[in-house]
Write a protein that holds these residues in place. Structure first.
Motif, PDB file in Angstrom:
ATOM      1  N   TYR A  20      -3.283  96.448  53.466  1.00  0.00           N
ATOM      2  CA  TYR A  20      -2.445  96.434  54.872  1.00  0.00           C
ATOM      3  C   TYR A  20      -2.508  97.801  55.679  1.00  0.00           C
ATOM      4  CZ  TYR A  20       1.351  97.209  57.861  1.00  0.00           C
ATOM      5  OH  TYR A  20       2.223  97.656  59.025  1.00  0.00           O
ATOM      6  N   HIS A  21      -2.410  98.958  54.728  1.00  0.00           N
ATOM      7  CA  HIS A  21      -2.604 100.188  55.560  1.00  0.00           C
ATOM      8  C   HIS A  21      -4.227 100.569  55.886  1.00  0.00           C
ATOM      9  CE1 HIS A  21       1.322 101.844  55.222  1.00  0.00           C
ATOM     10  NE2 HIS A  21       1.575 101.104  54.126  1.00  0.00           N
ATOM     11  N   LYS A  22      -5.070 100.239  55.179  1.00  0.00           N
ATOM     12  CA  LYS A  22      -6.711 100.338  55.391  1.00  0.00           C
ATOM     13  C   LYS A  22      -6.813  99.790  56.849  1.00  0.00           C
ATOM     14  CE  LYS A  22     -11.138  99.597  53.711  1.00  0.00           C
ATOM     15  NZ  LYS A  22     -11.981  99.143  52.737  1.00  0.00           N
ATOM     16  N   GLN A  23      -6.221  98.346  56.855  1.00  0.00           N
ATOM     17  CA  GLN A  23      -6.658  97.636  58.014  1.00  0.00           C
ATOM     18  C   GLN A  23      -6.021  98.246  59.220  1.00  0.00           C
ATOM     19  OE1 GLN A  23      -8.846  95.047  58.550  1.00  0.00           O
ATOM     20  NE2 GLN A  23      -9.286  95.344  56.415  1.00  0.00           N
ATOM     21  N   MET A  24      -4.562  98.696  59.114  1.00  0.00           N
ATOM     22  CA  MET A  24      -4.039  99.404  60.184  1.00  0.00           C
ATOM     23  C   MET A  24      -4.569 100.534  60.493  1.00  0.00           C
ATOM     24  SD  MET A  24      -1.591  97.434  61.276  1.00  0.00           S
ATOM     25  CE  MET A  24      -0.892  98.466  62.388  1.00  0.00           C
ATOM     26  N   ARG A  25      -5.138 101.318  59.765  1.00  0.00           N
ATOM     27  CA  ARG A  25      -5.786 102.652  60.068  1.00  0.00           C
ATOM     28  C   ARG A  25      -7.344 102.049  60.775  1.00  0.00           C
ATOM     29  NH1 ARG A  25      -6.162 104.763  55.217  1.00  0.00           N
ATOM     30  NH2 ARG A  25      -8.194 103.723  54.671  1.00  0.00           N
ATOM     31  N   GLN A  26      -7.953 100.956  60.592  1.00  0.00           N
ATOM     32  CA  GLN A  26      -9.260 100.885  61.239  1.00  0.00           C
ATOM     33  C   GLN A  26      -8.618 100.195  62.592  1.00  0.00           C
ATOM     34  OE1 GLN A  26     -12.230 101.037  60.338  1.00  0.00           O
ATOM     35  NE2 GLN A  26     -11.759 102.167  58.165  1.00  0.00           N
ATOM     36  N   ASN A  45      -5.986  90.944  60.003  1.00  0.00           N
ATOM     37  CA  ASN A  45      -6.403  91.183  58.704  1.00  0.00           C
ATOM     38  C   ASN A  45      -5.158  91.979  57.987  1.00  0.00           C
ATOM     39  OD1 ASN A  45      -8.572  89.687  58.769  1.00  0.00           O
ATOM     40  ND2 ASN A  45      -9.968  91.509  58.935  1.00  0.00           N
ATOM     41  N   ALA A  46      -4.329  92.907  58.800  1.00  0.00           N
ATOM     42  CA  ALA A  46      -3.354  93.472  58.404  1.00  0.00           C
ATOM     43  C   ALA A  46      -1.990  92.470  58.232  1.00  0.00           C
ATOM     44  CB  ALA A  46      -3.026  94.843  59.461  1.00  0.00           C
ATOM     45  N   GLU A  47      -1.959  91.648  59.261  1.00  0.00           N
ATOM     46  CA  GLU A  47      -0.930  90.791  59.178  1.00  0.00           C
ATOM     47  C   GLU A  47      -0.998  89.968  58.037  1.00  0.00           C
ATOM     48  OE1 GLU A  47      -0.757  88.996  63.110  1.00  0.00           O
ATOM     49  OE2 GLU A  47       0.422  90.625  64.072  1.00  0.00           O
ATOM     50  N   ASP A  48      -2.132  89.335  57.598  1.00  0.00           N
ATOM     51  CA  ASP A  48      -2.444  88.569  56.734  1.00  0.00           C
ATOM     52  C   ASP A  48      -1.980  89.038  55.349  1.00  0.00           C
ATOM     53  OD1 ASP A  48      -3.525  86.079  55.687  1.00  0.00           O
ATOM     54  OD2 ASP A  48      -5.127  87.155  54.990  1.00  0.00           O
ATOM     55  N   ALA A  49      -2.591  90.601  55.174  1.00  0.00           N
ATOM     56  CA  ALA A  49      -2.128  91.245  53.853  1.00  0.00           C
ATOM     57  C   ALA A  49      -0.599  91.285  53.869  1.00  0.00           C
ATOM     58  CB  ALA A  49      -2.767  92.643  54.065  1.00  0.00           C
ATOM     59  N   TRP A  50       0.051  91.441  55.001  1.00  0.00           N
ATOM     60  CA  TRP A  50       1.509  91.788  54.960  1.00  0.00           C
ATOM     61  C   TRP A  50       2.161  90.489  54.429  1.00  0.00           C
ATOM     62  CZ3 TRP A  50       4.415  95.708  54.578  1.00  0.00           C
ATOM     63  CH2 TRP A  50       5.629  95.814  54.757  1.00  0.00           C
ATOM     64  N   ARG A  51       1.757  89.342  55.173  1.00  0.00           N
ATOM     65  CA  ARG A  51       2.250  87.886  54.758  1.00  0.00           C
ATOM     66  C   ARG A  51       2.109  87.698  53.469  1.00  0.00           C
ATOM     67  NH1 ARG A  51      -0.027  83.038  54.172  1.00  0.00           N
ATOM     68  NH2 ARG A  51      -1.862  83.961  54.787  1.00  0.00           N
ATOM     69  N   LYS A  52       0.915  87.956  52.574  1.00  0.00           N
ATOM     70  CA  LYS A  52       0.451  87.667  51.216  1.00  0.00           C
ATOM     71  C   LYS A  52       1.590  88.568  50.771  1.00  0.00           C
ATOM     72  CE  LYS A  52      -4.230  86.205  51.678  1.00  0.00           C
ATOM     73  NZ  LYS A  52      -5.612  86.566  51.495  1.00  0.00           N
ATOM     74  N   LEU A  53       1.573  89.887  50.906  1.00  0.00           N
ATOM     75  CA  LEU A  53       2.604  90.774  50.220  1.00  0.00           C
ATOM     76  C   LEU A  53       4.119  90.290  50.203  1.00  0.00           C
ATOM     77  CD1 LEU A  53       2.927  93.518  48.915  1.00  0.00           C
ATOM     78  CD2 LEU A  53       3.290  94.509  51.039  1.00  0.00           C
ATOM     79  N   VAL A  54       4.505  89.766  51.145  1.00  0.00           N
ATOM     80  CA  VAL A  54       5.959  89.150  51.425  1.00  0.00           C
ATOM     81  C   VAL A  54       6.131  87.996  50.341  1.00  0.00           C
ATOM     82  CG1 VAL A  54       7.702  88.118  52.932  1.00  0.00           C
ATOM     83  CG2 VAL A  54       6.430  90.191  53.744  1.00  0.00           C
ATOM     84  N   ILE A  55       5.158  87.099  50.417  1.00  0.00           N
ATOM     85  CA  ILE A  55       5.195  85.797  49.746  1.00  0.00           C
ATOM     86  C   ILE A  55       5.140  86.373  48.129  1.00  0.00           C
ATOM     87  CG2 ILE A  55       3.718  83.847  48.837  1.00  0.00           C
ATOM     88  CD1 ILE A  55       2.959  83.590  51.942  1.00  0.00           C
TER      89      ILE A  55
END
Length: 64
Positions: A20-26, A45-55
């Motif tokens: 998530y943080h890598k994608q937000m930095r990019q 991609n960052a939103e997708d990583a965050w969604r997977k993290l929440v799930i």
């Protein structure tokens, strides 16, 4: 059963958090370069990583 899988889940959570943080930095770099296509790609991609993290965190949360 959950106790055996907890180290795996912690590792997976750490990887998703880093992604998530890598994608937000990019995305921030693309925004500064005014490249909207790359910006949108990295934000999605960052939103997708965050969604997977929440799930994943809800999956291992105790019911009580």
């Amino acid at each position: 059963m959950i106790r055996l899988l907890t180290p795996f889940y912690k590792f997976k959570i750490a990887l998703l958090h880093a992604k998530y943080h890598k994608q937000m930095r990019q995305a921030d770099i693309a925004r500064a370069a005014s490249d909207i296509i790359k910006f949108k790609k990295h934000v999605y991609n960052a939103e997708d990583a965050w969604r997977k993290l929440v799930i994943l965190t809800h999956k291992i949360k105790p019911n009580g």
